[in-house]
Design a protein around this motif. Structure first.
Motif, short mmCIF file in Angstrom:
data_model
loop_
_atom_site.label_atom_id
_atom_site.label_comp_id
_atom_site.label_asym_id
_atom_site.label_seq_id
_atom_site.Cartn_x
_atom_site.Cartn_y
_atom_site.Cartn_z
N PRO A 203 0.78 -1.26 0.11
CA PRO A 203 0.13 -0.03 -0.08
C PRO A 203 0.84 1.29 0.06
N ARG A 204 0.39 2.23 -0.69
CA ARG A 204 1.06 3.70 -0.75
C ARG A 204 0.45 4.63 0.45
N PRO A 205 1.49 4.59 1.41
CA PRO A 205 1.03 5.79 2.25
C PRO A 205 0.83 7.03 2.00
N LEU A 206 0.23 8.02 2.58
CA LEU A 206 -0.17 9.22 2.59
C LEU A 206 0.43 9.87 3.52
N PHE A 207 1.42 10.86 3.35
CA PHE A 207 1.94 11.77 4.58
C PHE A 207 0.81 12.68 4.83
N GLY A 208 0.88 13.01 6.03
CA GLY A 208 -0.19 14.01 6.58
C GLY A 208 0.10 15.31 6.23
N GLY A 209 1.57 15.68 6.06
CA GLY A 209 2.02 16.93 5.90
C GLY A 209 1.69 17.51 4.52
N TRP A 210 1.87 18.62 4.36
CA TRP A 210 1.77 19.08 3.07
C TRP A 210 3.14 19.85 2.40
N LEU A 211 3.66 19.80 1.42
CA LEU A 211 4.61 20.46 0.71
C LEU A 211 4.23 21.86 -0.11
N ASP A 212 4.17 22.94 0.42
CA ASP A 212 3.78 24.22 -0.15
C ASP A 212 4.93 25.31 0.01
N ALA A 213 5.57 25.75 -1.29
CA ALA A 213 6.43 26.83 -1.00
C ALA A 213 5.59 28.12 -0.57
N SER A 214 6.04 28.96 0.42
CA SER A 214 5.48 29.84 0.77
C SER A 214 5.50 31.12 -0.29
N LEU A 215 4.60 31.80 -0.40
CA LEU A 215 4.58 32.94 -1.40
C LEU A 215 4.97 34.04 -0.74
N GLU A 216 5.35 35.20 -1.32
CA GLU A 216 6.02 36.28 -0.84
C GLU A 216 5.03 37.10 0.24
N SER A 217 5.58 37.44 1.29
CA SER A 217 4.63 38.16 2.10
C SER A 217 4.14 39.59 1.55
N GLU A 218 3.26 39.98 2.12
CA GLU A 218 2.37 41.40 1.63
C GLU A 218 3.47 42.23 1.52
N ILE A 219 3.39 43.07 0.25
CA ILE A 219 4.22 44.16 0.32
C ILE A 219 3.70 45.37 0.45
N VAL A 220 2.33 45.77 0.03
CA VAL A 220 1.61 46.99 0.03
C VAL A 220 1.12 47.41 1.49
N ARG A 221 0.29 46.36 2.06
CA ARG A 221 -0.45 46.72 3.05
C ARG A 221 0.44 47.03 4.46
N PRO A 222 1.49 46.38 4.83
CA PRO A 222 2.38 46.52 5.66
C PRO A 222 2.93 47.97 5.72
N ARG A 223 2.88 48.45 4.53
CA ARG A 223 3.54 49.91 4.54
C ARG A 223 2.54 51.14 4.24
N ALA A 224 1.22 50.54 4.17
CA ALA A 224 -0.03 51.36 4.23
C ALA A 224 -0.69 52.01 5.54
N THR A 225 -1.17 53.08 5.39
CA THR A 225 -2.20 53.72 6.61
C THR A 225 -3.48 52.84 6.60
N VAL A 226 -4.07 52.30 7.40
CA VAL A 226 -5.11 51.37 7.39
C VAL A 226 -6.08 52.31 8.32
N TRP A 227 -7.51 52.41 7.67
CA TRP A 227 -8.38 53.08 8.59
C TRP A 227 -9.54 51.78 8.55
N GLY A 228 -10.11 51.89 9.76
CA GLY A 228 -11.40 50.77 9.77
C GLY A 228 -12.44 51.41 9.49
#
Length: 223
Positions: A14-39
């Motif tokens: 039988p072929r086992p299925l590993f519970g973890g996932w292999l996903d390369a992380s995309l880049e972190s956000e560029i705009v929002r951390p440098r923006a002024t945010v109003w609710g």
């Protein structure tokens, strides 16, 4: 019979299925951390600001420095305001999956949530930079107010282009500015250099320290 060959016995293993996932992380956000945010608690929001977009007459938002003798008089000045009109738009990521999948697939809900988070991060940056503005953000790189600098050579990045772009940057914004570049520009940016006399070594235009890149002292973010 061996398990190394499927018809010879491998199909029985039988072929086992590993519970973890292999996903390369995309880049972190560029705009929002440098923006002024109003609710926003309503559909629209007007934010007051001083109208300092045009400084060609020597004043900033109608205010200009004036000199006067010790006992002289000063004329009152009136500051100019403008309103930034914000409109709330709804954005969503909608995914359907069965209860059986959630229950049977190892850590599926957690990994699905992580994938949604990455898609949200990528999508917000894409809209903030290239959004069409119809029921969504108007992208900074396609807005009518965007300042464009023509290349000296088509489809090629030149040092003169970078200098021309930097020259159009508001002086008060230099300390908060960043370069945003596509990874495909790395070969050209990495090859740019400044020649130094007859006995000196070439100085690279883009420098890097501990994996962080800079051009003209400002960070370079690849997206």
């Amino acid at each position: 019979m061996i398990e190394g060959g499927d018809p010879l016995g491998g199909y029985a293993v039988p072929r086992p299925l590993f519970g973890g996932w292999l996903d390369a992380s995309l880049e972190s956000e560029i705009v929002r951390p440098r923006a002024t945010v109003w609710g926003m608690t309503a559909k629209t929001l007007d934010v007051p600001a001083f109208n300092d977009l045009d400084r060609s007459s020597g004043d900033i938002a109608g205010l200009e420095l004036a000199f006067t003798p010790e006992t002289g008089t000063l004329s009152p000045q009136v500051a100019k305001l403008r309103a930034v009109h914000l409109t709330a738009n709804k954005a969503a990521l909608y995914v359907e999956c069965s209860n059986e999948l959630l229950n049977d697939a190892p850590m599926f809900a957690e990994n699905l949530g992580a994938a949604i988070t990455r898609a949200l991060s990528f999508g917000l940056d894409r809209e903030f930079l290239f959004g069409a503005g119809a029921g969504a953000p108007l992208g900074a790189l396609v807005a009518p107010c965007t300042v464009a600098v023509n290349r000296t050579t088509a489809n090629t990045v030149k040092y003169a282009d970078l200098l021309a772009m930097f020259a159009r940057l508001a002086a008060s914004s230099v300390s908060k500015s960043v370069w945003i570049a596509h990874p495909s520009t790395i070969p050209q940016l990495g090859a740019l250099s400044l020649a130094v006399g007859t006995g000196g070594s070439a100085i690279p235009v883009m420098s890097q320290t501990d994996g962080s890149f800079t051009i003209l002292s400002r960070p370079v973010l690849f997206s």
